[in-house]
Design a protein around this motif. Structure first.
Motif, PDB file in Angstrom:
ATOM      1  N   ASN A 182      17.137  -9.887  33.948  1.00 46.00           N
ATOM      2  CA  ASN A 182      17.088 -10.376  35.328  1.00 46.00           C
ATOM      3  C   ASN A 182      15.629 -10.547  35.694  1.00 46.00           C
TER       4      ASN A 182
ATOM      5  N   GLU B 101      25.390 -10.136  42.941  1.00 46.14           N
ATOM      6  CA  GLU B 101      24.103 -10.795  43.062  1.00 46.14           C
ATOM      7  C   GLU B 101      23.166  -9.911  43.890  1.00 46.14           C
TER       8      GLU B 101
ATOM      9  N   LEU C 279      23.351 -10.164  38.808  1.00 45.76           N
ATOM     10  CA  LEU C 279      22.757 -11.491  38.705  1.00 45.76           C
ATOM     11  C   LEU C 279      21.601 -11.602  39.682  1.00 45.76           C
ATOM     12  N   SER C 280      20.594 -12.378  39.297  1.00 50.58           N
ATOM     13  CA  SER C 280      19.461 -12.677  40.177  1.00 50.58           C
ATOM     14  C   SER C 280      19.303 -14.189  40.211  1.00 50.58           C
TER      15      SER C 280
ATOM     16  N   ASP D 125      15.868  -5.518  43.543  1.00 52.41           N
ATOM     17  CA  ASP D 125      15.870  -5.683  42.088  1.00 52.41           C
ATOM     18  C   ASP D 125      16.895  -4.723  41.499  1.00 52.41           C
ATOM     19  N   THR D 126      16.943  -4.634  40.178  1.00 51.35           N
ATOM     20  CA  THR D 126      17.956  -3.820  39.518  1.00 51.35           C
ATOM     21  C   THR D 126      17.948  -2.374  39.986  1.00 51.35           C
TER      22      THR D 126
ATOM     23  N   GLU E  22      14.334 -16.988  41.211  1.00 49.25           N
ATOM     24  CA  GLU E  22      14.951 -15.860  40.530  1.00 49.25           C
ATOM     25  C   GLU E  22      15.908 -16.432  39.492  1.00 49.25           C
TER      26      GLU E  22
ATOM     27  N   ASN F  20      18.224 -15.537  35.432  1.00 47.30           N
ATOM     28  CA  ASN F  20      18.833 -14.580  34.509  1.00 47.30           C
ATOM     29  C   ASN F  20      18.593 -15.023  33.074  1.00 47.30           C
TER      30      ASN F  20
ATOM     31  N   ILE G 287      24.318 -10.361  30.073  1.00 47.88           N
ATOM     32  CA  ILE G 287      23.064 -10.733  30.738  1.00 47.88           C
ATOM     33  C   ILE G 287      21.949  -9.967  30.040  1.00 47.88           C
TER      34      ILE G 287
ATOM     35  N   TYR H  52      14.379  -5.845  34.136  1.00 46.77           N
ATOM     36  CA  TYR H  52      14.118  -6.719  35.289  1.00 46.77           C
ATOM     37  C   TYR H  52      12.652  -7.112  35.244  1.00 46.77           C
TER      38      TYR H  52
END
Length: 371
Positions: free
Chosen positions: A223, A159, A181-182, A165-166, A197, A199, A220, A286
């Motif tokens: 995000n 997470e 995960l966000s 961020d990514t 936030e 996904n 996923i 993202y």
């Protein structure tokens, strides 16, 4: 079908959490936000499990049993299971190692990350570090590597947390292949918190089992969350007066603020740079978002997103366009402008990246302005 999921929230049994956190209010808030898969939060707590199990959910929103625990080294771990009975069994395993397993929403479990992950995996669950980069209660606050915390156990996801961020994790080679995960980590049902936030998932059907399997397989698709600078631990700063410092300055000052003697805390931005350096791995997109209530707050020039003026405008827009996420990311700007010219202009500016950010740090959220 493409849906949005927020896996990490809390119950009224966690510290500093709104008493309004009930299954009914959480599902209503998720529907307003546009969240189709919601983590239950705090599923190790017996009363909270019972509340979810007895609630008749006719909303179409899938509730996936989830929980967060604090292990040794003050590292927080996020756990996902297919059903609540697995959490009941896990609580029994953790009970000899925890004084608050039956009373705390986010219990303290005096086990290593490896032991916690092994127990979760033995029951068929998924586990990974919560808000992995924050300078308190996180994997990379206490350890320099995943293996240092989890030993021979694998992590099923990581997470990112509100201050990352990514891009912050994509260059860390040990995280190659680990899904990000966000999640909101919400302590309130207010729309500025729940689903702030989230996904993207591509599911054949909206069920807890399908959502669990998507995370397990790393499916996923998106995000979404804060600009990292909005997070309250993004930059290295004093925890008392929030004066920002470069990493070099903080080291030279011995991590003590000369302004007031407060502790200087290393920010996520600097910590991620220390850990990274590899070629960025390929990741899902993202999408940076600002909660709609915060955008309206700035448009109106008021200090809080919880004022009646902000909320009235928020509910009017959500009623018009269906969900908050639709307003933020999907509805054509021209249509938003027609319904609310000022907010439409602000949404357009935010979508185009015309946002001025003042980074947060030391425990103070960052701020932003829109043209």
């Amino acid at each position: 079908m493409s849906v949005y999921a927020d896996f990490h929230i809390h119950s009224p049994y966690s510290m500093a959490t709104s008493p309004s956190m009930t299954p009914e209010s959480l599902l209503a808030g998720a529907a307003m936000k546009g969240i189709s898969v919601l983590g239950s939060g705090d599923a190790l707590h017996p009363a909270w499990r019972k509340a979810w199990e007895e609630h008749e959910n006719d909303t179409g929103i899938a509730v996936l049993p989830t929980a967060e625990v604090e292990g040794k080294g003050r590292v927080h771990h996020l756990i996902l299971m297919k059903d609540f009975s697995a959490f009941e069994e896990l609580a029994g395993i953790f009970a000899p190692h925890s004084k608050d397993i039956a009373t705390g929403g986010r219990p303290h479990v005096h086990l290593t990350g490896e032991a916690i992950a092994a127990a979760v995996h033995d029951l068929g669950g998924l586990v990974g570090p919560a808000h992995a980069f924050t300078p308190w209660t996180s994997l990379y606050a206490a350890h320099d590597s995943v293996a240092s915390c989890y030993g021979g156990e694998t992590i099923d996801f990581l997470e990112l947390g509100l201050s990352a961020d990514t891009s912050y994790g994509a260059g860390i080679r040990e995280l190659d292949g680990v899904p990000f995960l966000s999640n909101s980590d919400a302590h309130s049902t207010h729309p500025a918190k729940l689903g702030r936030e989230f996904n993207g998932l591509d599911l054949n059907r909206v069920t807890p089992e399908a959502a669990f399997d998507a995370v397990r397989r790393g499916k996923i698709t998106l995000n979404a969350g804060f600009f990292p600078e909005e997070g309250k631990y993004n930059r290295t700063a004093c925890t008392r007066c929030y004066t920002p410092y470069s990493l070099e300055e903080a080291v030279r000052l011995g991590w003590t603020c000369p302004e007031d003697g407060g502790q200087i805390k290393k920010g996520v931005f600097d910590r991620a740079r220390e850990l990274g350096g590899g070629a960025p791995s390929e990741r899902p997109p993202y999408y940076h978002v600002i909660p709609l209530g915060e955008i309206i707050r700035v448009v109106l020039g008021v200090s809080s997103a919880t004022t009646k003026k902000v909320e009235a405008r928020y509910y009017r827009l959500v009623e018009t366009f269906g969900t908050e996420i639709a307003v933020l990311a999907e509805v054509p700007v021209a249509e938003i402008r027609e319904a609310d010219p000022a907010v439409g202009a602000a949404v357009e500016a935010f979508r185009e990246g015309r946002v001025h950010l003042v980074p947060g740090g030391g425990g103070k959220y960052g701020t932003f302005t829109l043209p």
